[in-house]
Design a protein around this motif. Structure first.
Motif, PDB file in Angstrom:
ATOM      1  N   VAL A  15       0.864  -1.177   0.000  1.00 53.49           N
ATOM      2  CA  VAL A  15       0.000   0.000   0.000  1.00 53.49           C
ATOM      3  C   VAL A  15       0.902   1.229   0.000  1.00 53.49           C
ATOM      4  O   VAL A  15       1.696   1.442   0.919  1.00 53.49           O
ATOM      5  CB  VAL A  15      -0.918   0.007   1.242  1.00 53.49           C
ATOM      6  CG1 VAL A  15      -1.751   1.282   1.266  1.00 53.49           C
ATOM      7  CG2 VAL A  15      -1.819  -1.221   1.226  1.00 53.49           C
ATOM      8  N   ILE A  16       0.797   2.032  -1.040  1.00 54.68           N
ATOM      9  CA  ILE A  16       1.680   3.170  -1.210  1.00 54.68           C
ATOM     10  C   ILE A  16       0.986   4.442  -0.743  1.00 54.68           C
ATOM     11  O   ILE A  16      -0.139   4.747  -1.163  1.00 54.68           O
ATOM     12  CB  ILE A  16       2.112   3.331  -2.685  1.00 54.68           C
ATOM     13  CG1 ILE A  16       2.711   2.025  -3.200  1.00 54.68           C
ATOM     14  CG2 ILE A  16       3.088   4.482  -2.843  1.00 54.68           C
ATOM     15  CD1 ILE A  16       3.947   1.581  -2.470  1.00 54.68           C
ATOM     16  N   LYS A  17       1.646   5.192   0.132  1.00 52.45           N
ATOM     17  CA  LYS A  17       1.131   6.470   0.602  1.00 52.45           C
ATOM     18  C   LYS A  17       1.867   7.581  -0.130  1.00 52.45           C
ATOM     19  O   LYS A  17       3.090   7.633  -0.161  1.00 52.45           O
ATOM     20  CB  LYS A  17       1.343   6.603   2.111  1.00 52.45           C
ATOM     21  CG  LYS A  17       0.844   7.936   2.664  1.00 52.45           C
ATOM     22  CD  LYS A  17       1.117   8.028   4.158  1.00 52.45           C
ATOM     23  CE  LYS A  17       0.656   9.385   4.699  1.00 52.45           C
ATOM     24  NZ  LYS A  17       0.951   9.510   6.151  1.00 52.45           N
ATOM     25  N   MET A  18       1.106   8.486  -0.734  1.00 48.87           N
ATOM     26  CA  MET A  18       1.730   9.575  -1.491  1.00 48.87           C
ATOM     27  C   MET A  18       2.435  10.550  -0.553  1.00 48.87           C
ATOM     28  O   MET A  18       1.889  10.953   0.474  1.00 48.87           O
ATOM     29  CB  MET A  18       0.678  10.331  -2.306  1.00 48.87           C
ATOM     30  CG  MET A  18       0.288   9.648  -3.604  1.00 48.87           C
ATOM     31  SD  MET A  18      -0.618  10.777  -4.680  1.00 48.87           S
ATOM     32  CE  MET A  18      -0.825   9.741  -6.113  1.00 48.87           C
ATOM     33  N   LYS A  19       3.648  10.920  -0.938  1.00 48.21           N
ATOM     34  CA  LYS A  19       4.413  11.912  -0.171  1.00 48.21           C
ATOM     35  C   LYS A  19       4.079  13.325  -0.633  1.00 48.21           C
ATOM     36  O   LYS A  19       4.202  14.286   0.105  1.00 48.21           O
ATOM     37  CB  LYS A  19       5.915  11.631  -0.351  1.00 48.21           C
ATOM     38  CG  LYS A  19       6.825  12.457   0.538  1.00 48.21           C
ATOM     39  CD  LYS A  19       6.691  12.027   1.991  1.00 48.21           C
ATOM     40  CE  LYS A  19       7.680  12.763   2.876  1.00 48.21           C
ATOM     41  NZ  LYS A  19       9.065  12.320   2.641  1.00 48.21           N
ATOM     42  N   ASP A  21       1.610  15.563  -3.918  1.00 47.06           N
ATOM     43  CA  ASP A  21       0.561  15.493  -4.931  1.00 47.06           C
ATOM     44  C   ASP A  21       1.162  15.739  -6.314  1.00 47.06           C
ATOM     45  O   ASP A  21       1.537  16.880  -6.634  1.00 47.06           O
ATOM     46  CB  ASP A  21      -0.514  16.539  -4.633  1.00 47.06           C
ATOM     47  CG  ASP A  21      -1.703  16.442  -5.582  1.00 47.06           C
ATOM     48  OD1 ASP A  21      -1.603  15.671  -6.558  1.00 47.06           O
ATOM     49  OD2 ASP A  21      -2.703  17.147  -5.353  1.00 47.06           O
TER      50      ASP A  21
END
Length: 376
Positions: A15-19, A21
């Motif tokens: 699961v990738i969390k955006m650093k 936008d």
């Protein structure tokens, strides 16, 4: 023999969390590139002592299936007495005509020609000097104008590289390179209006094109038989990429040159290479394409069995035509073989789509999901 799955896919389950936008930065870069560029520092975390080099170290990871297949093929070639070579990548159009004869036009339809942007002859009148001074907030003076003209002239003559032009202009004008970027965009629109111009040099579409050049330079200088191999990229302008076809691929190619060389050399090499991967289910078939750079009835296709696609062509070999060899002064028989690394890797790793196996891309996420579910 076959790998159950490509371990590298496991990272795609995370699961990738955006650093940050991406849309925000993309829009900002379009409206104010320099601000977006400097703002990039904001996405970096402060680094604590434990995460600083030399305490911070990388550990081993997964090998890419194409690189792994290439490495194994390389060792297989070396183990059966082939010397490693480097084959020319840039092929002049006239060499394609020398090698392929009447087929050259059809072959050239599938090659990539090298091109580049011309270097504009930039004029600097009073109006432009005024615009530049407005951006810089200072007068250039006669000396500054001459330095600016001299630098642009040096760029035109290729004495200054394109990626160094901004730096060189900032240096002679005594300003920040951000102002030079703005100046280039607003004052010199001819740089944006440039269109690429093609040369007569092509990217190698077949390893054969490079082998002829190499053979012409070495065949009468080395002891026979000459056995050499090279594993490298080829580039082919396909109409469309597909599950078993790419526009750029790796060919594990070899030549055997000597007085008594025959197509039997090709069969022996194929058996040794595929045998190194544990393959026993492969077969030789006459190639109906009958390329003119091969002697008639020597061109042979090699097929290996794929669990989904059935029999997949993985290699081709044949004896170079003396007509083509004569163009390079070569006076002995030459067997050439080309084996597709990506297609062999597809079979070895049970992959259904060479695009996803080679370089996963956003437009192929559907393919990737299917591959992952099958390999899980």
């Amino acid at each position: 023999m076959m790998k159950a799955r490509y371990p590298g896919w496991s990272v795609l389950h995370a699961v990738i969390k955006m650093k940050f936008d991406p849309d925000e930065y993309r829009e900002l870069a379009r409206t104010d590139f320099e601000h977006a560029w400097n703002k990039g520092l904001e996405i970096l975390d402060p680094v604590g002592t434990e995460n600083k080099y030399p305490r911070y170290r990388y550990k081993s990871a997964h090998r890419h299936p194409i690189a792994e297949t290439t490495a194994r093929l390389r060792e297989a070639y070396l183990s059966i007495g082939f010397d490693e070579a480097r084959v020319p990548l840039f092929i002049d159009e006239k060499d394609v005509y020398r090698q392929f004869g009447p087929e050259a036009s059809a072959v050239l339809d599938r090659v990539f020609y090298l091109g580049g942007l011309p270097r504009p002859n930039v004029g600097i009148g009073k109006d432009r000097i005024s615009e530049i001074e407005g951006i810089l907030g200072k007068s250039l003076g006669e000396e500054g104008e001459e330095r600016l003209r001299g630098t642009l002239h040096a760029y035109k003559k290729a004495e200054v590289d394109g990626d160094e032009l901004t730096y060189e202009l900032a240096k002679v004008l005594g300003c920040d390179d951000a102002l030079v970027v703005r100046m280039m965009d607003e004052v010199f629109p001819e740089f944006r209006a440039l269109s690429p111009e093609s040369s007569r040099t092509t990217l190698r579409s077949h390893m054969t094109s490079g082998w002829f050049l190499s053979l012409g330079a070495m065949w009468d200088h080395l002891p026979h038989p000459i056995r050499q191999f090279s594993i490298d990229r080829c580039f082919r302008r396909e109409q469309e990429e597909g599950p078993t076809r790419l526009m750029t691929y790796h060919s594990a190619s070899c030549i055997v040159a000597g007085e008594h060389v025959t197509v039997e050399d090709g069969k022996a090499v194929v058996a040794a290479l595929l045998g190194a991967f544990g393959f026993e289910d492969f077969e030789f078939r006459p190639d109906e394409k009958r390329s003119k750079y091969y002697i008639p009835d020597t061109q042979t296709e090699v097929y290996a069995r794929h669990p989904v696609h059935g029999w997949v062509e993985v290699a081709t070999f044949g004896m170079y035509s003396p007509s083509a060899l004569a163009e390079y002064g070569v006076g002995v028989p030459v067997m050439n073989l080309g084996l597709g690394v990506e297609r062999l890797a597809m079979i070895e790793y049970q992959a259904d789509d060479v695009r996803q196996l080679t370089h996963p891309r956003s437009e192929e996420r559907r393919v990737g999901k299917e591959c992952r579910s099958r390999w899980a």
